[in-house]
Design a protein around this motif. Structure first.
Motif, PDB file in Angstrom:
ATOM      1  N   CYS A 181       2.974  57.828  20.864  1.00  0.00           N
ATOM      2  CA  CYS A 181       1.745  57.025  20.937  1.00  0.00           C
ATOM      3  C   CYS A 181       1.966  55.560  20.595  1.00  0.00           C
ATOM      4  N   GLY A 182       2.963  55.252  19.758  1.00  0.00           N
ATOM      5  CA  GLY A 182       3.281  53.868  19.431  1.00  0.00           C
ATOM      6  C   GLY A 182       2.464  53.272  18.302  1.00  0.00           C
ATOM      7  N   ASN A 183       1.662  54.072  17.610  1.00  0.00           N
ATOM      8  CA  ASN A 183       0.876  53.524  16.503  1.00  0.00           C
ATOM      9  C   ASN A 183       1.760  53.022  15.372  1.00  0.00           C
ATOM     10  N   CYS A 184       2.913  53.660  15.190  1.00  0.00           N
ATOM     11  CA  CYS A 184       3.843  53.215  14.151  1.00  0.00           C
ATOM     12  C   CYS A 184       4.353  51.804  14.441  1.00  0.00           C
ATOM     13  N   ALA A 185       4.618  51.526  15.713  1.00  0.00           N
ATOM     14  CA  ALA A 185       5.099  50.200  16.089  1.00  0.00           C
ATOM     15  C   ALA A 185       3.991  49.154  15.949  1.00  0.00           C
ATOM     16  N   ALA A 236       5.791  61.945   2.958  1.00  0.00           N
ATOM     17  CA  ALA A 236       5.299  62.653   4.137  1.00  0.00           C
ATOM     18  C   ALA A 236       3.819  62.364   4.347  1.00  0.00           C
ATOM     19  N   PRO A 237       3.323  62.594   5.561  1.00  0.00           N
ATOM     20  CA  PRO A 237       1.909  62.307   5.845  1.00  0.00           C
ATOM     21  C   PRO A 237       0.978  63.194   5.029  1.00  0.00           C
ATOM     22  N   ARG A 239       8.130  60.890   9.074  1.00  0.00           N
ATOM     23  CA  ARG A 239       8.195  60.983   7.613  1.00  0.00           C
ATOM     24  C   ARG A 239       9.345  60.118   7.118  1.00  0.00           C
ATOM     25  N   LEU A 240       9.437  59.983   5.793  1.00  0.00           N
ATOM     26  CA  LEU A 240      10.565  59.291   5.172  1.00  0.00           C
ATOM     27  C   LEU A 240      11.353  60.299   4.348  1.00  0.00           C
ATOM     28  N   SER A 241      12.662  60.250   4.472  1.00  0.00           N
ATOM     29  CA  SER A 241      13.508  61.185   3.739  1.00  0.00           C
ATOM     30  C   SER A 241      13.906  60.589   2.387  1.00  0.00           C
ATOM     31  N   ARG A 242      14.716  61.344   1.652  1.00  0.00           N
ATOM     32  CA  ARG A 242      15.241  60.834   0.384  1.00  0.00           C
ATOM     33  C   ARG A 242      16.667  60.322   0.544  1.00  0.00           C
ATOM     34  N   ASP A 243      17.137  60.268   1.810  1.00  0.00           N
ATOM     35  CA  ASP A 243      18.424  59.610   2.102  1.00  0.00           C
ATOM     36  C   ASP A 243      18.220  58.100   2.113  1.00  0.00           C
ATOM     37  N   TYR A 244      19.166  57.367   1.544  1.00  0.00           N
ATOM     38  CA  TYR A 244      19.021  55.906   1.576  1.00  0.00           C
ATOM     39  C   TYR A 244      20.367  55.178   1.626  1.00  0.00           C
ATOM     40  N   PHE A 245      21.457  55.905   1.849  1.00  0.00           N
ATOM     41  CA  PHE A 245      22.771  55.265   1.911  1.00  0.00           C
ATOM     42  C   PHE A 245      23.210  55.052   3.352  1.00  0.00           C
ATOM     43  N   LEU A 257       3.689  52.574   5.946  1.00  0.00           N
ATOM     44  CA  LEU A 257       2.488  52.464   6.775  1.00  0.00           C
ATOM     45  C   LEU A 257       2.630  53.254   8.078  1.00  0.00           C
ATOM     46  N   CYS A 258       3.843  53.277   8.620  1.00  0.00           N
ATOM     47  CA  CYS A 258       4.086  53.998   9.863  1.00  0.00           C
ATOM     48  C   CYS A 258       3.848  55.492   9.689  1.00  0.00           C
TER      49      CYS A 258
END
Length: 622
Positions: free
Chosen positions: A56-60, A163-164, A110-116, A99-100
C-alpha cells in the motif's frame, strides 16, 4: 572583572585521586561474550511479512526521513487489493521511530531486536526486508546464529521487537456505524433500511482513508475513490460529486447497491473494517439536490453521429452519458416505463427507492440523451431498423428472464423477476401466510425479504413465515453475508442443503414443497452438477412458492440471420473485443450479458470501454 570570592581553587594533587579507580573491578559489559538481550519491544532492523503486505505504501508516505521507498517486485503478481511492490529501507536515513509500523494497516511491518550491521559498502545499508517465513537463507535458528556474524544477511529468527498494536495505531480500525431502521420495524413496510450518514459522520468516516488507492485498482470502473473521499473530508461535496461523475454517472444507484469490490480491497479491512466507500458515495449523491448546477457539465461538440442504446440499465445509462459528453446523439430504448433497467424492478424499495434511480436518470436525460420508454425492441420497433438507422448500436439488455427448476407442479409457483417487478412498479402481489422461496442468491434474499414485508402488511397481527430453501449449504450460499444476516434478523427461515423435488398440490391449492438432501452441488471439475440423496427427504409446508434460482438474457429481439453471427464465450456471454465490439458489425455490448460479475459497477466499466470504442471507430476510423 572582579574575581568571584566563592570560586574554589583546584589542587595540584587532584588528578592523582583517580588512581584509586585502577584497583576497583570495572562495571563493564564484555560484549559479545556476555550478551545483553535487547528489550522486548526494541526497535531494530525491519521485518516484513510478504504474505500479508499489500504494497500500500503507507510506510513510505509517513516516513519523516524518506528512508522508505516502494520498489516493484517482478515475481509478485499484482491482484485487486495487492500491489507487486514492497518497502525498501535505507538505514542511512532511518531513525527507528516506528511510525512505519504504527501506520501499517496490514500489520506486516515490524521491527526486530537485531541491530548489528557492519560493512564498508554503504549500499548494503539499503535493503528490502522480509521475515523468516519468506527468507529462510538469512534468518537462522538460535543455535546457528552468531553475534560475531550478525548483519542484515545473518539474522536471528523469531526475534521480533516493536510490533503493531491496534490500540496505538495511527489509523482508526473501526468505521463510523451506519444508522439503520431496526428489523422489527422495517419488516412491516418498504421504508428504506439504511438511513445514511449525516455531514459529521461522513467527514469522520472519510478521515479514516489512508489514500493508498488499493480500492481504485479493485474497482472495475476505477473510480478516483481517494480523491472523492478526500473532498468529503474537506467538506466539499460538489467537488466530490465531480470526481465521481468522471467515471460513474449513477452514484445514487451505486451508493446503495454497489457490490463494493473496493471495500474488499481496502487495506484497513485486514485488521479492521474497510472505509465505508459505498455509503460515502451515497452521502455525496444525497447531499447534492441538483446535479446539473453542481456539475456544470455540457455535451461535447456535435459529431453528427447517432448511437442507439438498447436497455436503460447501468451499462446503457453509462454508455449514453459518456457518448453524449463526446458529442454524439444518443437514443435509449427500454420496455420499462422508466430508466434503471433491472435496478428499477429488481432491488426492493427498502434497498433502492425508485426516486433515487430517477435522480440519476433525469440528470443523464438533461444532458440531451433521448429516452424512449415503454418501447420493446422486436415488437414496437425492429432491431434491424435500428441497426440501419443508427451509426452504432449498444446492447445493454441485462438478465431479464427468471430461471425455473422444472419440477413437478412448478407451474403453480411464481417467478422472481415478475414478482419483484409487480411489487416495485406495479400492483403488489398477494402473498401467502407461509411462503417458500427457492434459491440462495441475492435475488432470492430480495424475494424472501419482500414477501415477508407483504405478509406483515397483508396479514397484520397474524402469524406469518417466509422460508428459504437452497441447494447450497451455509458455507456455499451465493448471497452476500450482508443480505443473509439482514434476512435472518427479519426472521426469514433458512433451509440450506436441500433441493426441491415436487410442489405438493391438493384440491387445487399448494400445500408445500417436497425436498431431498443435497450430497454435493458441484462435480470434481467445479461444474454445477447437483447430486441428491433421494432417501433423505423433507417436506416444507407452505401455501405460496416463488422460484429465484437465477436469470438469463432474452435475445429474441435479434432476428435469426443476425443472431447466427453473434459469438458467445464458453460461459454463454456475448463475446466482445477490447473495444466492446461484438461479432455483428456496428454492434457493441456490455453489462450482465457480457461480464461474469453481474453488478452495476462492472456494467459501468463495460460502458466506458464501449464508449471509447464507439467514439474511436466513428470519429477516427482505421
Amino acid at each position: 572583572m572582579k574575581e568571584n570570592p566563592t570560586q574554589k581553587k583546584g589542587s595540584i594533587v587532584s588528578p592523582f585521586k583517580a588512581i584509586r579507580y585502577l584497583f576497583r573491578k570495572p562495571h563493564t559489559l564484555r560484549y559479545p561474550f556476555e550478551p545483553k538481550e535487547p528489550a522486548p519491544r526494541y526497535r531494530g532492523f525491519h521485518l516484513n511479512d510478504w504474505d500479508i503486505c499489500t504494497g500500500c505504501g503507507n510506510c513510505a508516505d509517513i516516513c519523516p526521513n524518506d528512508a522508505v521507498t516502494m520498489v516493484e517486485i517482478p515475481e509478485i503478481e499484482p491482484e485487486p487489493g495487492r500491489k507487486n511492490e514492497r518497502p525498501k529501507l535505507d538505514y542511512g536515513r532511518c531513525c527507528f521511530c516506528g511510525l512505519c509500523v504504527d501506520i501499517c494497516p496490514a500489520g506486516s511491518l515490524r521491527l526486530s531486536r537485531d541491530y548489528f550491521h557492519i560493512h564498508f559498502d554503504t549500499n548494503t545499508f539499503a535493503f528490502v526486508p522480509k521475515d523468516e517465513k519468506s527468507d529462510k537463507e538469512h534468518f537462522l535458528a538460535s543455535e546457528q546464529y552468531s553475534i560475531l556474524k550478525a548483519s542484515l544477511t545473518h539474522r536471528k529468527e523469531n526475534y521480533e521487537g516493536f510490533a503493531p498494536d491496534l490500540q496505538f495505531s495511527l489509523f482508526e480500525p473501526e468505521r463510523v456505524a451506519m444508522s439503520e431502521v431496526e428489523p422489527e420495524q422495517r419488516k412491516l413496510s418498504f421504508i428504506e433500511q439504511v438511513i445514511g450518514y449525516n455531514r459529521e459522520e461522513a467527514r469522520k468516516e472519510a478521515s479514516r482513508c489512508l489514500e493508498c488507492k488499493l480500492c481504485e485498482q479493485a474497482c472495475p470502473a476505477h473510480l478516483k475513490i481517494s480523491d472523492y473521499i478526500n473532498a468529503v473530508y474537506e467538506d466539499k461535496p460538489d467537488e466530490s460529486l465531480k470526481k465521481i461523475f468522471e467515471d460513474n454517472p449513477i452514484p445514487s444507484i451505486c451508493g446503495r447497491i454497489c457490490m463494493k469490490h473496493c471495500e474488499a480491497a481496502c487495506s484497513l479491512s485486514i485488521r479492521g473494517e474497510p472505509v465505508a466507500i459505498r455509503w460515502l458515495k451515497r452521502f455525496v449523491a444525497d447531499s447534492i439536490k441538483d446535479y446539473k448546477t453542481a456539475l456544470e457539465l455540457k455535451p461535447g461538440e456535435s459529431t453528427g453521429k447517432q448511437i442507439a442504446v438498447i436497455g436503460a440499465g447501468p451499462s446503457g445509462l453509462s454508455v449514453a452519458y459518456f457518448l453524449t459528453l463526446k458529442g454524439h446523439k444518443v437514443v435509449v430504448f427500454d420496455s420499462l416505463p422508466g430508466g434503471g433497467g433491472m435496478m428499477r424492478i429488481g432491488p426492493p424499495a427498502y434497498r433502492l427507492p425508485v426516486e433515487t434511480i430517477d435522480k440519476d436518470v433525469n440528470y443523464i436525460a438533461s444532458l440531451g440523451v433521448e429516452f424512449r420508454f415503454n418501447t420493446r425492441v422486436g415488437n414496437d420497433i425492429l432491431f434491424e431498423d435500428i441497426l440501419n438507422e443508427y451509426d452504432a448500436v449498444f446492447l445493454g439488455t441485462g438478465m431479464t428472464v427468471s430461471g425455473s427448476t422444472k419440477i413437478k407442479n412448478i407451474d403453480r409457483a411464481h417467478l422472481a423477476l415478475p414478482f419483484l417487478q409487480r411489487n416495485k412498479i406495479g400492483s403488489p402481489a398477494k402473498v401467502g401466510r407461509e411462503t417458500i422461496v427457492i434459491g440462495g442468491g441475492n435475488v432470492a434474499m430480495d424475494v424472501a425479504r419482500e414477501a415477508l414485508r407483504l405478509q406483515h402488511m397483508q396479514y397484520p397481527g397474524e402469524t406469518v413465515v417466509t422460508k428459504v430453501v437452497c441447494l447450497e449449504d451455509w458455507d456455499q450460499i451465493p448471497a452476500t453475508e450482508e443480505e443473509i444476516e439482514d434476512a435472518k434478523a427479519e426472521a426469514v427461515q433458512f433451509n440450506p442443503g436441500w433441493g426441491p423435488k415436487e410442489v405438493r398440490v391438493e384440491g387445487g391449492s399448494i400445500k408445500g414443497l417436497l425436498c431431498v438432501k443435497v450430497k454435493s452441488v458441484f462435480d470434481e471439475q467445479g461444474r454445477f452438477s447437483p447430486a441428491f440423496d433421494d432417501q433423505d427427504r423433507m417436506f416444507l409446508e407452505g401455501d405460496m412458492i416463488i422460484e429465484a434460482i437465477g436469470q438469463r438474457p432474452d435475445f429474441s429481439f435479434i432476428p435469426p440471420e443476425l443472431f447466427e453471427k453473434l459469438e458467445f464465450t464458453p460461459q454463454r456471454k456475448i463475446k466482445v473485443d477490447q473495444q466492446g465490439r461484438t461479432t455483428i458489425a456496428k454492434v457493441f455490448a456490455g453489462g450482465d450479458i457480457v461480464n461474469l460479475n453481474l453488478d452495476a459497477v462492472t456494467a459501468i466499466a463495460d460502458a466506458k470501454i464501449a464508449a471509447e470504442g464507439i467514439h474511436k471507430i466513428l470519429c477516427n476510423p482505421p
